[in-house]
Scaffold this motif. Structure first.
Motif, PDB file in Angstrom:
ATOM      1  N   LEU A   1       0.868  -1.179   0.000  1.00  0.00           N
ATOM      2  CA  LEU A   1       0.000   0.000   0.000  1.00  0.00           C
ATOM      3  C   LEU A   1       0.898   1.220   0.000  1.00  0.00           C
ATOM      4  O   LEU A   1       1.801   1.339   0.827  1.00  0.00           O
ATOM      5  CB  LEU A   1      -0.887   0.011   1.250  1.00  0.00           C
ATOM      6  N   CYS A   2       0.626   2.085  -0.910  1.00  0.00           N
ATOM      7  CA  CYS A   2       1.591   3.150  -1.172  1.00  0.00           C
ATOM      8  C   CYS A   2       0.842   4.467  -1.362  1.00  0.00           C
ATOM      9  O   CYS A   2      -0.126   4.529  -2.127  1.00  0.00           O
ATOM     10  CB  CYS A   2       2.324   2.711  -2.440  1.00  0.00           C
ATOM     11  N   LEU A   3       1.238   5.494  -0.640  1.00  0.00           N
ATOM     12  CA  LEU A   3       0.654   6.824  -0.844  1.00  0.00           C
ATOM     13  C   LEU A   3       1.599   7.635  -1.713  1.00  0.00           C
ATOM     14  O   LEU A   3       2.767   7.803  -1.381  1.00  0.00           O
ATOM     15  CB  LEU A   3       0.462   7.556   0.493  1.00  0.00           C
ATOM     16  N   LEU A   4       1.063   8.122  -2.809  1.00  0.00           N
ATOM     17  CA  LEU A   4       1.868   8.925  -3.727  1.00  0.00           C
ATOM     18  C   LEU A   4       1.373  10.365  -3.658  1.00  0.00           C
ATOM     19  O   LEU A   4       0.197  10.632  -3.903  1.00  0.00           O
ATOM     20  CB  LEU A   4       1.701   8.369  -5.143  1.00  0.00           C
ATOM     21  N   ASP A   5       2.262  11.278  -3.294  1.00  0.00           N
ATOM     22  CA  ASP A   5       1.888  12.690  -3.219  1.00  0.00           C
ATOM     23  C   ASP A   5       1.542  13.189  -4.613  1.00  0.00           C
ATOM     24  O   ASP A   5       2.328  13.045  -5.542  1.00  0.00           O
ATOM     25  CB  ASP A   5       3.049  13.491  -2.623  1.00  0.00           C
ATOM     26  N   ARG A   6       0.352  13.782  -4.738  1.00  0.00           N
ATOM     27  CA  ARG A   6      -0.105  14.207  -6.067  1.00  0.00           C
ATOM     28  C   ARG A   6       0.619  15.452  -6.552  1.00  0.00           C
ATOM     29  O   ARG A   6       0.545  15.797  -7.724  1.00  0.00           O
ATOM     30  CB  ARG A   6      -1.613  14.475  -6.038  1.00  0.00           C
ATOM     31  N   ARG A   7       1.286  16.148  -5.650  1.00  0.00           N
ATOM     32  CA  ARG A   7       1.937  17.397  -6.066  1.00  0.00           C
ATOM     33  C   ARG A   7       3.449  17.227  -6.210  1.00  0.00           C
ATOM     34  O   ARG A   7       4.067  17.845  -7.045  1.00  0.00           O
ATOM     35  CB  ARG A   7       1.668  18.480  -5.033  1.00  0.00           C
ATOM     36  N   GLU A   8       4.019  16.418  -5.333  1.00  0.00           N
ATOM     37  CA  GLU A   8       5.485  16.373  -5.259  1.00  0.00           C
ATOM     38  C   GLU A   8       6.082  15.184  -6.004  1.00  0.00           C
ATOM     39  O   GLU A   8       7.275  15.037  -6.055  1.00  0.00           O
ATOM     40  CB  GLU A   8       5.918  16.287  -3.788  1.00  0.00           C
ATOM     41  N   ARG A   9       5.277  14.321  -6.504  1.00  0.00           N
ATOM     42  CA  ARG A   9       5.740  13.100  -7.137  1.00  0.00           C
ATOM     43  C   ARG A   9       6.705  12.339  -6.220  1.00  0.00           C
ATOM     44  O   ARG A   9       7.849  12.059  -6.572  1.00  0.00           O
ATOM     45  CB  ARG A   9       6.399  13.395  -8.477  1.00  0.00           C
ATOM     46  N   ARG A  10       6.266  12.096  -5.019  1.00  0.00           N
ATOM     47  CA  ARG A  10       7.087  11.357  -4.064  1.00  0.00           C
ATOM     48  C   ARG A  10       6.182  10.455  -3.253  1.00  0.00           C
ATOM     49  O   ARG A  10       4.979  10.710  -3.126  1.00  0.00           O
ATOM     50  CB  ARG A  10       7.841  12.312  -3.132  1.00  0.00           C
ATOM     51  N   VAL A  11       6.779   9.389  -2.738  1.00  0.00           N
ATOM     52  CA  VAL A  11       6.024   8.471  -1.896  1.00  0.00           C
ATOM     53  C   VAL A  11       5.943   9.044  -0.488  1.00  0.00           C
ATOM     54  O   VAL A  11       6.920   9.591   0.026  1.00  0.00           O
ATOM     55  CB  VAL A  11       6.705   7.085  -1.899  1.00  0.00           C
ATOM     56  N   VAL A  12       4.784   8.956   0.114  1.00  0.00           N
ATOM     57  CA  VAL A  12       4.579   9.449   1.478  1.00  0.00           C
ATOM     58  C   VAL A  12       4.428   8.242   2.381  1.00  0.00           C
ATOM     59  O   VAL A  12       3.604   7.372   2.112  1.00  0.00           O
ATOM     60  CB  VAL A  12       3.292  10.310   1.550  1.00  0.00           C
ATOM     61  N   ASP A  13       5.219   8.166   3.427  1.00  0.00           N
ATOM     62  CA  ASP A  13       5.132   7.004   4.308  1.00  0.00           C
ATOM     63  C   ASP A  13       4.428   7.385   5.614  1.00  0.00           C
ATOM     64  O   ASP A  13       4.108   8.554   5.842  1.00  0.00           O
ATOM     65  CB  ASP A  13       6.522   6.393   4.545  1.00  0.00           C
ATOM     66  N   PRO A  14       4.173   6.403   6.491  1.00  0.00           N
ATOM     67  CA  PRO A  14       3.437   6.728   7.721  1.00  0.00           C
ATOM     68  C   PRO A  14       4.156   7.754   8.593  1.00  0.00           C
ATOM     69  O   PRO A  14       3.528   8.431   9.392  1.00  0.00           O
ATOM     70  CB  PRO A  14       3.338   5.374   8.443  1.00  0.00           C
ATOM     71  N   GLU A  15       5.468   7.880   8.421  1.00  0.00           N
ATOM     72  CA  GLU A  15       6.221   8.827   9.236  1.00  0.00           C
ATOM     73  C   GLU A  15       6.130  10.248   8.690  1.00  0.00           C
ATOM     74  O   GLU A  15       6.353  11.212   9.407  1.00  0.00           O
ATOM     75  CB  GLU A  15       7.690   8.396   9.278  1.00  0.00           C
ATOM     76  N   SER A  16       5.844  10.387   7.405  1.00  0.00           N
ATOM     77  CA  SER A  16       5.885  11.727   6.822  1.00  0.00           C
ATOM     78  C   SER A  16       4.516  12.257   6.429  1.00  0.00           C
ATOM     79  O   SER A  16       4.392  13.428   6.074  1.00  0.00           O
ATOM     80  CB  SER A  16       6.816  11.740   5.597  1.00  0.00           C
ATOM     81  N   VAL A  17       3.484  11.438   6.499  1.00  0.00           N
ATOM     82  CA  VAL A  17       2.163  11.901   6.065  1.00  0.00           C
ATOM     83  C   VAL A  17       1.628  12.951   7.037  1.00  0.00           C
ATOM     84  O   VAL A  17       1.837  12.854   8.250  1.00  0.00           O
ATOM     85  CB  VAL A  17       1.186  10.698   5.937  1.00  0.00           C
ATOM     86  N   VAL A  18       0.982  13.984   6.499  1.00  0.00           N
ATOM     87  CA  VAL A  18       0.383  15.011   7.354  1.00  0.00           C
ATOM     88  C   VAL A  18      -1.028  15.314   6.864  1.00  0.00           C
ATOM     89  O   VAL A  18      -1.353  15.085   5.696  1.00  0.00           O
ATOM     90  CB  VAL A  18       1.198  16.328   7.372  1.00  0.00           C
ATOM     91  N   VAL A  19      -1.843  15.812   7.760  1.00  0.00           N
ATOM     92  CA  VAL A  19      -3.193  16.221   7.395  1.00  0.00           C
ATOM     93  C   VAL A  19      -3.089  17.309   6.324  1.00  0.00           C
ATOM     94  O   VAL A  19      -2.293  18.235   6.448  1.00  0.00           O
ATOM     95  CB  VAL A  19      -3.957  16.743   8.631  1.00  0.00           C
ATOM     96  N   GLY A  20      -3.892  17.161   5.283  1.00  0.00           N
ATOM     97  CA  GLY A  20      -3.861  18.135   4.189  1.00  0.00           C
ATOM     98  C   GLY A  20      -3.117  17.633   2.971  1.00  0.00           C
ATOM     99  O   GLY A  20      -3.250  18.211   1.899  1.00  0.00           O
ATOM    100  N   ASP A  21      -2.322  16.581   3.121  1.00  0.00           N
ATOM    101  CA  ASP A  21      -1.630  16.021   1.954  1.00  0.00           C
ATOM    102  C   ASP A  21      -2.654  15.556   0.915  1.00  0.00           C
ATOM    103  O   ASP A  21      -3.693  14.996   1.269  1.00  0.00           O
ATOM    104  CB  ASP A  21      -0.765  14.808   2.364  1.00  0.00           C
TER     105      ASP A  21
END
Lengths: 408, 360
Positions: free
Chosen positions: B300-320
Motif C-alpha cells: 500500500l503506497c501513498l503517492l503525493d499528487r503534487r510532489e511526485r514522491r512516496v509518502v510514508d506513515p512517518e511523513s504523512v500530514v493532514v492536508g496532503d
C-alpha cells in the motif's frame, strides 16, 4: 500599520499593509523606502526578508568554516567523511573528528575522547569559526557543549556554532544548517545593523523583525545568531503575500511567472516541512515551504489563489481568485509575518497519557519561543501539532512537530 | 551477466523509493558512498540465482532498525565488510554471493556495498519484494531457509552474532539494535544458491533499476500512474486528501516495533468515499467505506499528487493530497502460507486478505 521589506543585493522592495490590506508599495534604497512608505503614518513594525542577500553572499564565504563531528567511529572514505552537499563542502575549509556521541534517547555511545585533540580543534585549521555536530545532540547536547567549553578554554575568541541550537534529527541536515549558519554570521551581523538602523530612523517606537524560512517572524538578535533561519524566507513570504492579496487564509497558491510554483497556505502561514531540499540543493533541518514546480491540477475543495507575475497572462485551466499584484509579493508577505516558532523533537512516551503530557510540554515550549520573539501578550497559539511514531524503533518513540504563531 | 555500476545507482534508488519513502542527506550520503565503493572496487556482478553453482554459500544483507536513527548516526563504511566477515567466521567458510533481504532505499544499497567490498556477486533477487517489519517475514523464511546465525554490526563498532530460533532472533536483535544506536547492518539467512532458487523473488534488483528508469522519465502525474500500472500492476484505490491522523488506535501487533497509526483519506470525486489506512511502520490495511479493499503483503503506497514522491506513515500530514496505490506482492505471498506469515492477521487485524481463497 506594518511594513514589509524584501531586500535584494541591489534594491529593497517594500509594502505598507494595514488590517491585512495593501496600502502602498514601492522600491528603492531601504532607508528612503521606509520613510516614503510610512509617509507620516504611525508604523508599528518593519519586517525584513533578507534571504536573497544571505543567499547571494554564500558564494563569497567559501572555505571559512571549520567543522568537527562527534561520532563513536571514524568514517572511511570521502563520501561518508565529508558531506553530500557541494555547497556545504565548499564552505568547510577544515574538518576534524572526535570520538563520542549519544543515541537518539540520550544514552552515551562512546565517551568523549578530547584530551589529545582540544588544542588542534581550537586551532580549527586557522579558521575563526568552528561548527560542532555530535550524534544524538538533538536529544542530549552534553558532548557538543563539552567540546565548546574545552576549545574555548584554549582559544577564547573562537566563534562556535553548535548543531543542537540549529536543527532537529538528522546529523547531516543539522551539520548543513550549522555550517551555513556559521558562514553567514558576519553577513548577518552587518545586515541586522543596517536594517535596525533604517527601522530606527522611522518616528516612534517601531519593532524590527526578520522573516524565517517557515514564514514566522523573529527578533533581530535571534537572526544575528541564527541567520540560517532566514534562508528560503522568500518562498514563504511570496506564498503568504499572494494569499493576503487574494483575501485567503487557507488556499492553494499558484505563482505563475517565469515558472509555475505551487504551495499551500494554511491559517495564513505557508505549509512547511523540515528536511526539504532548499537553495543550492541543501537539505536543512530547519523547515521550509513545501513547493511543487510541476504543474498540478487543483484538488478537492481547495480555495485557489493564482498570482500572475512577471507579465504572465496565461493561467491555463486554473480557476480561482486571480491576483495581479501591484506590490512585491515577498514584501507583502513579510509585512504580515507574525512571531513564529517551529519545534522538531524526538522523544519517548510509553502510554497515551505520557504522550499527551509530552505534547503539551512541547506546545508550551513553542509558545514560549513565540512569546519571546515579540508576540503580543496572550496572542500566541499553536497552529500545527503532530506526533508521528518513528518507524522501526521500539514502541513509544515519536517525532513531534509543533508550530506556533502569535501577533507581533 | 549484468553488472551494477555507479551509473545504475540513481535509477535503482528511484525504483526502490516506491517501496520506502526514506529521503534526506543520509540517503544521498549512502548513495555517494556506494558509488565510491563501486568506482574503487569495480562494477558489482548481478547474477541470477541459477547462474551460481548450487553449493555456493550466500547470505542476505540488510540494515535492521530505523532510517531516522541511521540519519542521526551515519555508517562509518566498515559495517558491510565486518558483517560479512563476522558471519563467515561463525559459519566457518567464506560466502560466494550476497543478496538483499528487502531492497528499499538504503537497504537496496547496503547489499551492493557488501558485494563491492567483499568482491562477491550480488544475486538478482529479494526476500520481501517490499518492506515488512520483521526479519522472519521473508520469502526466505517461507521456504524454510534458516534466519540465523546472523551477524550484526553497529556504527559504534559493536559486532553481535545471534544464534537463535527464527522467532527469537528478531526480539534479540531489536534489543541489540536499540543499544547500538537504533540500527545495525546484518548478514543473515545463510544458505546456498541451490536452496535459494525456490526461496527468492527472482529478478528483484534489476526490476528496481528498470522501474526507476521508467519513473525518472515519466512526463507527468498521469504518465507516472500509467507507468506504475504497466510495469508493476499497480491499482489506484482512490485519490483524495488526508483529513485525519490518529495514533495508538488499536492494540499493537505481536512484537512489532513502533506504534500503530491510522490515516483517513477522503476522496475528491463522487460521494467522497472514506479510505482508511492502518499503519505500523508500513501501511498494512486499507478499507474503503468500512470494507477491506487491500492489505499486506500487497504494497500500500501513498503517492503525493503534487510532489511526485512516496509518502510514508512517518511523513504523512493532514492536508496532503495523495493517490492511494496498491502494488500486488509477489505471487508466493498470496499462498496460504504467505498470507499466514505476512497477511493482515499476522499484524493483529481480525480480517482476511481480499485474495484469501483465490488461487495465486
Amino acid at each position: 500599520m506594518r511594513i514589509g521589506v524584501r531586500l535584494t543585493p541591489d534594491l529593497a522592495h517594500g509594502a505598507l499593509v494595514a488590517g491585512g490590506a495593501l496600502v502602498a508599495s514601492r522600491s528603492g534604497e531601504p532607508r528612503e523606502l521606509l520613510t516614503r512608505l510610512a509617509s507620516g503614518s504611525r508604523v508599528d513594525t518593519v519586517t525584513w526578508d533578507v534571504s536573497a542577500v544571505l543567499d547571494a553572499s554564500l558564494g563569497s564565504v567559501t572555505g571559512r568554516v571549520a567543522a568537527v563531528r562527534v561520532l563513536p567511529g571514524v568514517a572511511r572514505g570521502t563520501a561518508l567523511g565529508g558531506h553530500p552537499s557541494p555547497l556545504v563542502r565548499s564552505l568547510v575549509g577544515w574538518r576534524g573528528h572526535v570520538t563520542g556521541g549519544h543515541d537518539l534517547f540520550g544514552a552515551e555511545l562512546a565517551p568523549l575522547a578530547l584530551d589529545d585533540q582540544a588544542a588542534e580543534l581550537a586551532a580549527a585549521g586557522g579558521l575563526d569559526t568552528l561548527v560542532v555536530t555530535a550524534t544524538g545532540a538533538v536529544g542530549r547536547a552534553d558532548h557538543e557543549r563539552e567540546v565548546a567549553a574545552r576549545v574555548l578554554a584554549h582559544r577564547p575568541g573562537l566563534r562556535l556554532c553548535l548543531s543542537y541550537e540549529v536543527g532537529g534529527p538528522g546529523l547531516l541536515e543539522r551539520e548543513a544548517a550549522a555550517v551555513l549558519n556559521a558562514a553567514l554570521l558576519d553577513v548577518a551581523d552587518d545586515l541586522v545593523d543596517r536594517c535596525a538602523a533604517a527601522t530606527a530612523a522611522l518616528p516612534g517606537e517601531v519593532g524590527c523583525g526578520f522573516v524565517t524560512g517557515e514564514g514566522g517572524r523573529v527578533s533581530a538578535e535571534r537572526l544575528r545568531s541564527l541567520p540560517v533561519l532566514a534562508l528560503g524566507a522568500d518562498d514563504a513570504t511570496r506564498l503568504s503575500g499572494a494569499a493576503v492579496l487574494g483575501g485567503a487564509t487557507d488556499a492553494l497558491v499558484v505563482l505563475v511567472g517565469r515558472e509555475v510554483v505551487v504551495g499551500h497556505v494554511r491559517d495564513g502561514l505557508p505549509h512547511v516541512e523540515p528536511d526539504l531540499v532548499g537553495p543550492h540543493g541543501v537539505r536543512l533541518a530547519a523547515p521550509r515551504p513545501v513547493l511543487s514546480r510541476t504543474p498540478v491540477e487543483p484538488a478537492g475543495h481547495d480555495h485557489v489563489v493564482v498570482a500572475l507575475l512577471d507579465g504572465a497572462e496565461d493561467v491555463g485551466d486554473l480557476a480561482g481568485t486571480l491576483v495581479r499584484p501591484d506590490a512585491d509579493l515577498g514584501a507583502v508577505g513579510a509585512a504580515c509575518a507574525r512571531a513564529g516558532a517551529w519545534l522538531d523533537v524526538v522523544a519517548t512516551a510509553d502510554t497515551a497519557d505520557e504522550l499527551d503530557q509530552l505534547r503539551e510540554r512541547v506546545r508550551q515550549r513553542a509558545l514560549t519561543v513565540v512569546a519571546t520573539s515579540g508576540s503580543e501578550p496572550g496572542a500566541a497559539r499553536v497552529v500545527a501539532d503532530t506526533a508521528r511514531p518513528v518507524a522501526y524503533l521500539r514502541s513509544g518513540v515519536y517525532r513531534l512537530h509543533v508550530r506556533a504563531t502569535g501577533a507581533s | 551477466m549484468r553488472e551494477i555500476s555507479a551509473a545504475d545507482l540513481p535509477a535503482l534508488m528511484t525504483g526502490s523509493r516506491l517501496l520506502s519513502a526514506s529521503t534526506g542527506f543520509i540517503v544521498d550520503a549512502c548513495l555517494d558512498w556506494v558509488a565510491e565503493l563501486v568506482d574503487r572496487h569495480g562494477p558489482v556482478p548481478l547474477v541470477g540465482v541459477a547462474d551460481l553453482p548450487p553449493e555456493s554459500p550466500c547470505a542476505a544483507i540488510a540494515m535492521v532498525g530505523s532510517v531516522t536513527a541511521l540519519a542521526e548516526l551515519p555508517p562509518t563504511g566498515e559495517e558491510p565488510e565486518l558483517a560479512v566477515r563476522a558471519l563467515e567466521a561463525r559459519l566457518g567458510h567464506p560466502l560466494r554471493a550476497v543478496m538483499p533481504l528487502a531492497a528499499a532505499t538504503v537497504n537496496a544499497l547496503f547489499p551492493i556495498a557488501a558485494a563491492a567490498v567483499s568482491g562477491l556477486p550480488l544475486v538478482d533477487c529479494d526476500g520481501m519484494g517490499r518492506v515488512l517489519p520483521l526479519i522472519q517475514q521473508s520469502t526466505y523464511a517461507l521456504a524454510g531457509l534458516p534466519l540465523t546465525p546472523l551477524a550484526a554490526v553497529g556504527a559504534a563498532g559493536d559486532v553481535v552474532v545471534v544464534d537463535a530460533a527464527a522467532t527469537r532472533a528478531d526480539p534479540l536483535l531489536r534489543a541489540a539494535v536499540t543499544t547500538a544506536g537504533g540500527w545495525m547492518l546484518c548478514a543473515m539467512n545463510p544458505t546456498t544458491a541451490g536452496h535459494l532458487r525456490n526461496a527468492a523473488i527472482p529478478g528483484a534488483v534489476s526490476r528496481l533499476i528498470d522501474v526507476g528508469r521508467v519513473l525518472r522519465t515519466a512526463a507527468d502525474h498521469t504518465a507516472l500512474l500509467d507507468d506504475l500500472t504497466r510495469v508493476l500492476g499497480a491499482k489506484l484505490l482512490g485519490s483524495g486528501r488526508v483529513v485525519e491522523l490518529s495514533h495508538d488506535t488499536r492494540p499493537t501487533g505481536p512484537g512489532l516495533p513502533a506504534n500503530p497509526t491510522s490515516v483517513a483519506v477522503v476522496e475528491y470525486t463522487g460521494a467522497g468515499r472514506l479510505i482508511r489506512l492502518e499503519a505500523q511502520n508500513e501501511f498494512l490495511l486499507a478499507t474503503v467505506d468500512g470494507a477491506v479493499a487491500a492489505a499486506v503483503p500487497d504494497l500500500l503506497c501513498l503517492l503525493d499528487r503534487r510532489e511526485r514522491r512516496v509518502v510514508d506513515p512517518e511523513s504523512v500530514v493532514v492536508g496532503d493530497h495523495v493517490d492511494v496505490l496498491v502494488i500486488p506482492a509477489a505471487p508466493v505471498w498470496h499462498t496460504p502460507e504467505g498470507l499466514r506469515l505476512a497477511g493482515p492477521r499476522a499484524f493483529g487485524f481480525p480480517v482476511g486478505h481480499p485474495r484469501e481463497g483465490i488461487s495465486p
